[in-house]
Design a protein around this motif. Structure first.
Motif, short mmCIF file in Angstrom:
data_model
loop_
_atom_site.label_atom_id
_atom_site.label_comp_id
_atom_site.label_asym_id
_atom_site.label_seq_id
_atom_site.Cartn_x
_atom_site.Cartn_y
_atom_site.Cartn_z
N ALA A 1 5.63 -2.70 3.90
CA ALA A 1 6.39 -3.91 3.58
C ALA A 1 5.81 -5.13 4.30
O ALA A 1 5.70 -6.21 3.71
CB ALA A 1 7.85 -3.72 3.96
N LEU A 2 5.42 -4.95 5.56
CA LEU A 2 4.83 -6.06 6.31
C LEU A 2 3.50 -6.48 5.72
O LEU A 2 3.20 -7.67 5.60
CB LEU A 2 4.68 -5.69 7.79
CG LEU A 2 5.98 -5.45 8.56
CD1 LEU A 2 5.68 -4.94 9.96
CD2 LEU A 2 6.83 -6.70 8.61
N VAL A 3 2.68 -5.51 5.34
CA VAL A 3 1.39 -5.81 4.72
C VAL A 3 1.61 -6.56 3.40
O VAL A 3 0.83 -7.44 3.04
CB VAL A 3 0.57 -4.51 4.50
CG1 VAL A 3 -0.61 -4.74 3.58
CG2 VAL A 3 0.11 -3.96 5.85
N ALA A 4 2.66 -6.23 2.69
CA ALA A 4 2.96 -6.87 1.41
C ALA A 4 3.55 -8.27 1.58
O ALA A 4 3.78 -8.97 0.60
CB ALA A 4 3.93 -6.01 0.60
N GLY A 5 3.78 -8.68 2.83
CA GLY A 5 4.26 -10.04 3.08
C GLY A 5 5.73 -10.17 3.38
O GLY A 5 6.24 -11.27 3.55
N ASN A 6 6.43 -9.06 3.45
CA ASN A 6 7.85 -9.11 3.82
C ASN A 6 8.00 -9.26 5.32
O ASN A 6 7.08 -8.94 6.07
CB ASN A 6 8.57 -7.83 3.36
CG ASN A 6 8.57 -7.69 1.86
OD1 ASN A 6 8.96 -8.61 1.14
ND2 ASN A 6 8.11 -6.56 1.37
N PRO B 1 0.84 -1.20 0.00
CA PRO B 1 0.00 0.00 0.00
C PRO B 1 0.87 1.25 0.00
O PRO B 1 2.01 1.21 0.46
CB PRO B 1 -0.80 -0.12 1.30
CG PRO B 1 -0.04 -1.06 2.15
CD PRO B 1 0.75 -1.94 1.23
N PRO B 2 0.36 2.35 -0.49
CA PRO B 2 1.18 3.57 -0.54
C PRO B 2 1.53 4.06 0.86
O PRO B 2 0.68 4.17 1.74
CB PRO B 2 0.30 4.56 -1.28
CG PRO B 2 -1.07 3.99 -1.26
CD PRO B 2 -0.96 2.52 -1.04
N SER C 1 -3.00 -6.58 10.66
CA SER C 1 -4.46 -6.72 10.58
C SER C 1 -5.14 -5.36 10.55
O SER C 1 -6.03 -5.12 9.72
CB SER C 1 -4.96 -7.53 11.77
OG SER C 1 -6.36 -7.62 11.75
N LEU C 2 -4.73 -4.46 11.41
CA LEU C 2 -5.31 -3.12 11.45
C LEU C 2 -5.03 -2.37 10.15
O LEU C 2 -5.93 -1.75 9.57
CB LEU C 2 -4.77 -2.33 12.64
CG LEU C 2 -5.25 -0.89 12.76
CD1 LEU C 2 -6.76 -0.82 12.89
CD2 LEU C 2 -4.57 -0.21 13.95
N ALA C 3 -3.80 -2.43 9.68
CA ALA C 3 -3.44 -1.73 8.44
C ALA C 3 -4.25 -2.25 7.27
O ALA C 3 -4.80 -1.48 6.48
CB ALA C 3 -1.95 -1.86 8.17
N ALA D 1 3.22 1.96 18.71
CA ALA D 1 2.74 3.02 19.60
C ALA D 1 1.71 3.91 18.90
O ALA D 1 0.66 4.22 19.46
CB ALA D 1 3.91 3.86 20.10
N ARG D 2 2.00 4.32 17.67
CA ARG D 2 1.10 5.23 16.95
C ARG D 2 -0.20 4.56 16.52
O ARG D 2 -1.23 5.21 16.42
CB ARG D 2 1.81 5.85 15.76
CG ARG D 2 2.88 6.83 16.21
CD ARG D 2 3.54 7.47 15.01
NE ARG D 2 4.62 8.32 15.46
CZ ARG D 2 4.60 9.65 15.36
NH1 ARG D 2 3.55 10.26 14.84
NH2 ARG D 2 5.61 10.35 15.79
N MET D 3 -0.14 3.25 16.27
CA MET D 3 -1.33 2.53 15.83
C MET D 3 -2.05 1.84 16.99
O MET D 3 -3.07 1.21 16.80
CB MET D 3 -0.95 1.50 14.75
CG MET D 3 -0.46 2.17 13.47
SD MET D 3 0.18 1.00 12.23
CE MET D 3 -1.34 0.21 11.71
N ASN D 4 -1.48 1.99 18.20
CA ASN D 4 -2.07 1.44 19.42
C ASN D 4 -2.28 -0.08 19.33
O ASN D 4 -3.37 -0.58 19.60
CB ASN D 4 -3.38 2.15 19.77
CG ASN D 4 -3.80 1.90 21.20
OD1 ASN D 4 -2.96 1.66 22.07
ND2 ASN D 4 -5.09 1.93 21.45
N VAL D 5 -1.24 -0.78 18.90
CA VAL D 5 -1.25 -2.24 18.84
C VAL D 5 -0.06 -2.77 19.63
O VAL D 5 0.84 -2.01 20.00
CB VAL D 5 -1.21 -2.76 17.38
CG1 VAL D 5 -2.47 -2.35 16.62
CG2 VAL D 5 0.04 -2.29 16.66
N HIS D 6 -0.07 -4.08 19.88
CA HIS D 6 0.97 -4.65 20.74
C HIS D 6 1.84 -5.69 20.06
O HIS D 6 2.81 -6.15 20.64
CB HIS D 6 0.33 -5.25 21.99
CG HIS D 6 -0.45 -4.25 22.77
ND1 HIS D 6 0.14 -3.24 23.49
CD2 HIS D 6 -1.78 -4.07 22.90
CE1 HIS D 6 -0.80 -2.49 24.05
NE2 HIS D 6 -1.98 -2.97 23.70
N ASN D 7 1.47 -6.09 18.84
CA ASN D 7 2.31 -7.05 18.14
C ASN D 7 2.15 -6.87 16.63
O ASN D 7 1.28 -6.14 16.16
CB ASN D 7 2.01 -8.49 18.58
CG ASN D 7 0.59 -8.92 18.32
OD1 ASN D 7 0.08 -8.77 17.20
ND2 ASN D 7 -0.07 -9.45 19.34
#
Length: 87
Positions: free
Chosen positions: A33-38, A12-13, A75-77, A63-69
């Motif tokens: 990069a993580l969303v793309a599977g890297n 994603p951009p 998943s949120l992205a 911290a900015r996305m308020n997630v812990h792992n």
């Protein structure tokens, strides 16, 4: 005719991730990069940064996305980007 290749995942951009979640450019690139599977190591190599720097960007994104792992982060992205694409 529409052709869809499920194995071809485009990142994603980064700009959209930056705007949506208030991420820095580097953190947004990492999340993309993580969303793309890297994985973190792949990102570090592609971005020419150390694994420690990549971990710093990952923690900043947590911290900015308020997630812990990483699973919650991806998943949120994916969820938010999919919703934005439907608009």
């Amino acid at each position: 005719m529409v052709v869809h290749d499920p194995s071809a995942r485009a990142a994603p951009p980064s700009e959209l991730l930056m705007e949506t979640f208030g991420l820095t450019r580097h953190s947004a690139e990492l999340v993309a990069a993580l969303v793309a599977g890297n994985d973190l190591k792949d990102y570090a190599e592609q971005a020419h940064v150390t694994i420690h720097t990549a971990r710093f960007h990952l923690k900043s994104a947590f911290a900015r996305m308020n997630v812990h792992n990483q699973a919650q982060l991806v998943s949120l992205a994916v969820t938010v980007l999919a919703e934005l694409a439907l608009r």
